[in-house]
Design a protein around this motif. Structure first.
Motif, PDB file in Angstrom:
ATOM      1  N   ASP A 199       4.641  -8.690  -1.361  1.00  0.00           N
ATOM      2  CA  ASP A 199       5.289  -9.980  -1.140  1.00  0.00           C
ATOM      3  C   ASP A 199       5.541 -10.225   0.346  1.00  0.00           C
ATOM      4  O   ASP A 199       5.353 -11.344   0.842  1.00  0.00           O
ATOM      5  N   LEU A 200       5.989  -9.196   1.057  1.00  0.00           N
ATOM      6  CA  LEU A 200       6.232  -9.341   2.488  1.00  0.00           C
ATOM      7  C   LEU A 200       4.930  -9.604   3.239  1.00  0.00           C
ATOM      8  O   LEU A 200       4.884 -10.411   4.177  1.00  0.00           O
ATOM      9  N   PHE A 201       3.870  -8.928   2.818  1.00  0.00           N
ATOM     10  CA  PHE A 201       2.565  -9.144   3.439  1.00  0.00           C
ATOM     11  C   PHE A 201       2.074 -10.560   3.182  1.00  0.00           C
ATOM     12  O   PHE A 201       1.577 -11.247   4.094  1.00  0.00           O
ATOM     13  N   ASP A 202       2.211 -11.023   1.942  1.00  0.00           N
ATOM     14  CA  ASP A 202       1.767 -12.372   1.592  1.00  0.00           C
ATOM     15  C   ASP A 202       2.513 -13.435   2.397  1.00  0.00           C
ATOM     16  O   ASP A 202       1.958 -14.490   2.705  1.00  0.00           O
ATOM     17  N   ALA A 203       3.774 -13.136   2.716  1.00  0.00           N
ATOM     18  CA  ALA A 203       4.596 -14.086   3.484  1.00  0.00           C
ATOM     19  C   ALA A 203       4.353 -13.985   4.983  1.00  0.00           C
ATOM     20  O   ALA A 203       4.979 -14.711   5.762  1.00  0.00           O
ATOM     21  N   GLY A 204       3.464 -13.086   5.396  1.00  0.00           N
ATOM     22  CA  GLY A 204       3.185 -12.927   6.814  1.00  0.00           C
ATOM     23  C   GLY A 204       4.249 -12.164   7.573  1.00  0.00           C
ATOM     24  O   GLY A 204       4.280 -12.195   8.801  1.00  0.00           O
ATOM     25  N   GLN A 205       5.097 -11.421   6.852  1.00  0.00           N
ATOM     26  CA  GLN A 205       6.217 -10.739   7.498  1.00  0.00           C
ATOM     27  C   GLN A 205       5.875  -9.337   7.991  1.00  0.00           C
ATOM     28  O   GLN A 205       6.558  -8.810   8.865  1.00  0.00           O
ATOM     29  N   ILE A 206       4.848  -8.715   7.424  1.00  0.00           N
ATOM     30  CA  ILE A 206       4.503  -7.351   7.830  1.00  0.00           C
ATOM     31  C   ILE A 206       2.995  -7.199   7.970  1.00  0.00           C
ATOM     32  O   ILE A 206       2.212  -7.951   7.370  1.00  0.00           O
TER      33      ILE A 206
END
Length: 259
Positions: free
Chosen positions: A207-214
């Protein structure tokens, strides 16, 4: 006495020369300003630049006590590094980062178990780390033990998690002599395989990857020189203009491979 010195320093957004507040020329930890503007790509660059300083013996002179004073009430980690427990592999030293700058997760052969995965989830989702690095290294005794099919107590199930990389290397090399070069190649492959498991095994990180956060990366540390090579990097891919990009410019659910 506080003075301002001029450094060519990746701590400043956009790069270039800028004045950094120092005490007697000593660099301290990441600040609210640098952490607030941190991105996965910037975190990766911090680590690359830090390792170049380490290899050149040009580490920042931060001073230990100022770091302790600064981080006594909080921490602002930019990345989480899953590395082997090998005594030569210290993430803060290798990447020339200060106290509070990295979450350092150590386990034999940098194996991605449930406990280490939970630690990485905490680092990114609750502490704000922008990058996860799976760091292997040359001369890894755990990988060598897996090659030799060592069985001993609780070590046996740990080494079983390294065997997929060893077996894949054997298939590719078709019975080649298993010298140190073979062991190091298996260690490189193992780090990449662990990287590929991250998003499959962790909905939180997905989820964090999909949101561009990590961002995610595998890397290999040559203990003979101290140099770290980033062997594969996964970053959310930027959308083309007009293609429905989110506010932060990333494509949800996409991956861009580099390295």
């Amino acid at each position: 006495m506080r003075i301002a010195r001029i450094f060519k320093c990746p701590r400043i957004v956009g790069g270039g020369y800028a004045a950094i507040s120092t005490t007697r020329g000593r660099m301290h930890t990441h600040s609210d300003e640098t952490h607030a503007t941190m991105t996965p790509a910037k975190a990766l660059q911090f680590l690359k630049d830090g390792n170049r300083r380490f290899v050149a013996n040009l580490q920042y002179d931060r001073g230990l006590l100022p770091q302790v004073n600064t981080t006594g009430g909080r921490q602002l980690p930019i990345a989480a590094v899953l590395h082997c427990i090998d005594a030569r592999t210290s993430a803060e030293l290798l990447f020339d980062q200060a106290l509070g700058d990295l979450y350092s997760v150590g386990v034999g052969a940098n194996v991605l178990g449930e406990d280490s995965l939970g630690s990485l989830e905490y680092a990114c989702s609750l502490a704000g780390a922008k990058l996860v690095v799976i760091l292997g290294h040359s001369g890894c005794g755990f990988v060598e033990s897996a090659c030799a099919h060592l069985e001993m107590g609780a070590l046996t199930p740990l080494l079983s998690k390294v065997l997929p990389a060893v077996q894949a290397e054997r298939r590719e090399r078709r019975g080649a002599y298993e010298d140190q070069a073979f062991v190091d190649a298996a260690a490189r492959r193992h780090a990449r395989l662990q990287l590929h498991q991250l998003l499959d095994r962790s909905p939180v990180l997905q989820d964090l990857f999909d949101a561009g956060q990590i961002g995610l990366a595998s890397a290999f540390h040559a203990v003979e020189t101290g140099a770290v090579e980033f062997t594969e990097v996964l970053m959310p891919a930027p959308l083309r203009v007009g293609a429905g990009a989110s506010k932060d410019g990333w494509v949800p659910g996409s991956r861009a491979r580099r390295g």
